[in-house]
Write an enzyme that holds these catalytic residues in place. Sequence first.
Site, mmCIF file in Angstrom:
data_model
loop_
_atom_site.group_PDB
_atom_site.id
_atom_site.type_symbol
_atom_site.label_atom_id
_atom_site.label_comp_id
_atom_site.label_asym_id
_atom_site.label_seq_id
_atom_site.Cartn_x
_atom_site.Cartn_y
_atom_site.Cartn_z
ATOM 1 C CE LYS A 1 -23.678 -1.451 19.594
ATOM 2 N NZ LYS A 1 -23.496 -2.819 19.063
ATOM 3 C CE1 TYR B 1 -27.989 -3.133 16.266
ATOM 4 C CE2 TYR B 1 -29.172 -2.643 18.294
ATOM 5 C CZ TYR B 1 -27.993 -2.679 17.565
ATOM 6 O OH TYR B 1 -26.814 -2.251 18.139
ATOM 7 C CG ASN C 1 -20.434 -4.856 19.385
ATOM 8 O OD1 ASN C 1 -21.321 -4.243 19.970
ATOM 9 N ND2 ASN C 1 -20.530 -5.184 18.113
ATOM 10 C CG HIS D 1 -24.590 1.306 15.599
ATOM 11 N ND1 HIS D 1 -24.892 0.224 14.814
ATOM 12 C CD2 HIS D 1 -25.038 2.415 14.927
ATOM 13 C CE1 HIS D 1 -25.519 0.658 13.717
ATOM 14 N NE2 HIS D 1 -25.621 1.984 13.764
ATOM 15 C CD GLU E 1 -27.939 3.031 11.575
ATOM 16 O OE1 GLU E 1 -27.993 1.790 11.550
ATOM 17 O OE2 GLU E 1 -26.867 3.659 11.675
HETATM 18 P P1 IDP Z 1 -22.114 -4.122 13.282
HETATM 19 O O1 IDP Z 1 -22.577 -3.488 14.582
HETATM 20 O O2 IDP Z 1 -20.627 -4.269 13.245
HETATM 21 O O3 IDP Z 1 -22.673 -3.421 12.064
HETATM 22 P P2 IDP Z 1 -24.076 -6.230 12.778
HETATM 23 O O4 IDP Z 1 -23.778 -7.513 12.097
HETATM 24 O O5 IDP Z 1 -24.861 -5.203 12.032
HETATM 25 O O6 IDP Z 1 -22.675 -5.617 13.276
HETATM 26 O O7 IDP Z 1 -24.826 -6.586 14.136
HETATM 27 C C1 IDP Z 1 -25.461 -5.610 14.896
HETATM 28 C C2 IDP Z 1 -25.152 -5.808 16.362
HETATM 29 O O8 IDP Z 1 -25.762 -7.019 16.811
HETATM 30 C C3 IDP Z 1 -23.671 -5.968 16.696
HETATM 31 O O9 IDP Z 1 -22.982 -4.743 16.828
HETATM 32 C C4 IDP Z 1 -23.749 -6.715 18.017
HETATM 33 O O10 IDP Z 1 -24.082 -5.819 19.087
HETATM 34 C C5 IDP Z 1 -24.911 -7.648 17.777
HETATM 35 N N1 IDP Z 1 -24.482 -8.942 17.238
HETATM 36 C C6 IDP Z 1 -24.204 -9.247 15.955
HETATM 37 N N2 IDP Z 1 -23.835 -10.524 15.803
HETATM 38 C C7 IDP Z 1 -23.897 -11.053 17.037
HETATM 39 C C8 IDP Z 1 -23.628 -12.372 17.554
HETATM 40 O O11 IDP Z 1 -23.259 -13.290 16.829
HETATM 41 N N3 IDP Z 1 -23.788 -12.521 18.908
HETATM 42 C C9 IDP Z 1 -24.187 -11.519 19.727
HETATM 43 N N4 IDP Z 1 -24.446 -10.285 19.278
HETATM 44 C C10 IDP Z 1 -24.304 -10.044 17.960
HETATM 45 MG MG MG Z 2 -24.612 -3.243 11.327
#
Ligand code: IDP
Ligand code: MG
Length: 151
Positions: free
Chosen positions: A11, A51, A114, A117, A128
Amino acid sequence: MEKERTFVIIKPDAVQRGLAGEIISRFEKKGIKIVAMKLVSVSKELAEKHYEIHKGKPFFEPTVKYITSSPVIAMVLEGINAIDMVRGMMGKTDPQKAEMGTIRGDLGQFIGRNIVHGSDSKETAEFEINLWFKTEEITKYKRIDEDWLTE
Ligand code: IDP
Ligand code: MG
């Protein structure tokens, strides 16, 4: 043992912080094969498609903004049980909750930044990979260590 393909994004924060090499290196050392890779300035349209399952959630708009804020490295990775293995290597979504030793646990601090992905299922991986890569961008080659990763 089944070889699988998964889709990974390094990212914007990770690229900006100079962590791309470290992240790629972890996959390489695990024996995971890079079958496609490119640096991409992500359009809003691509980000929203990527997304789309999160549309309507409070973090949807900020996440689209984040992923489009600066170039990312998109990759298709291949290995035995690659989808779960790569998710395991990444750690929990929130770097505060991710175990030490994982990419997010070691390198991140905040859920909204974070680092990486990774696809979460076979269906998502297929969706994807097709969304981000053309068939001709996916290479076919044998890595020299492949015979040493299995019996
Ligand atoms: P993942 O990336 O671990 O699969 P997902 O729940 O699919 O997690 O969420 C997609 C992305 O959305 C996350 O990687 C993060 O960048 C963002 N995200 C998810 N939950 C939150 C949140 O509570 N606050 C801010 N960003 C979030
Ligand atoms: Mg996800």
